[in-house]
Design an enzyme around this catalytic site. Sequence first.
Site, PDB file in Angstrom:
ATOM      1  CB  CYS A  11      -3.866  -0.882  11.124  1.00 40.23           C
ATOM      2  SG  CYS A  11      -5.529  -0.230  11.117  1.00 40.23           S
ATOM      3  CB  CYS A  86      -7.923  -1.450   9.539  1.00 36.86           C
ATOM      4  SG  CYS A  86      -6.667  -0.956   8.369  1.00 36.86           S
ATOM      5  CB  CYS A  94       0.818  -6.673   1.493  1.00 48.45           C
ATOM      6  SG  CYS A  94      -0.644  -6.341   2.469  1.00 48.45           S
TER       7      CYS A  94
END
Length: 165
Positions: A11, A86, A94
């Site tokens: 998140c 989220c 990422c």
Amino acid sequence: MRPPIKVLFLCTGNSARSVMAEALLNVLGEGRFQAFSAGSFPSGAVQPIAAELARAFDYAAPLRSKSWDEFAGPHAPAIDIVITVCDNAAGEVCPIWPGQPVSAHWGVPDPAGVQGSDAQRRSAFQSAWAMLRQRIEQLLALPLETLDRAALQQALRDIGRVESA
């Protein structure tokens, strides 16, 4: 005995949803799973209501808000599954995760963003907890031994698409 499946919940702030998911899977997974949580821009503190829910669920390990960089370095554990909880984190670029994990998105409304009375805030955290628990129970029910990588990824993504009851 098979080593635990390592799951990283992500998140943005790593203060509520991802830490609650970490606690839930570590308790419900009964050693079959090892769950972690992290954030792209960690807040530095776990929301008190999230920590309270985890303690009440008999999760004794310390919860802390931490950066996802801890799980991207050469000494990080090889992660099997990465789940964003989220919408902001799901849209971010990422790091490259060791272990080439499968990934999925399980969007959960942010209880930390709820303004209002203590009762309203607690209700938001309890709702997020219940949604995460339902999804984690679906993960635990998967026949992991029989799923190949593509089937596991699809099953995880399907869990994230199901509305909580």
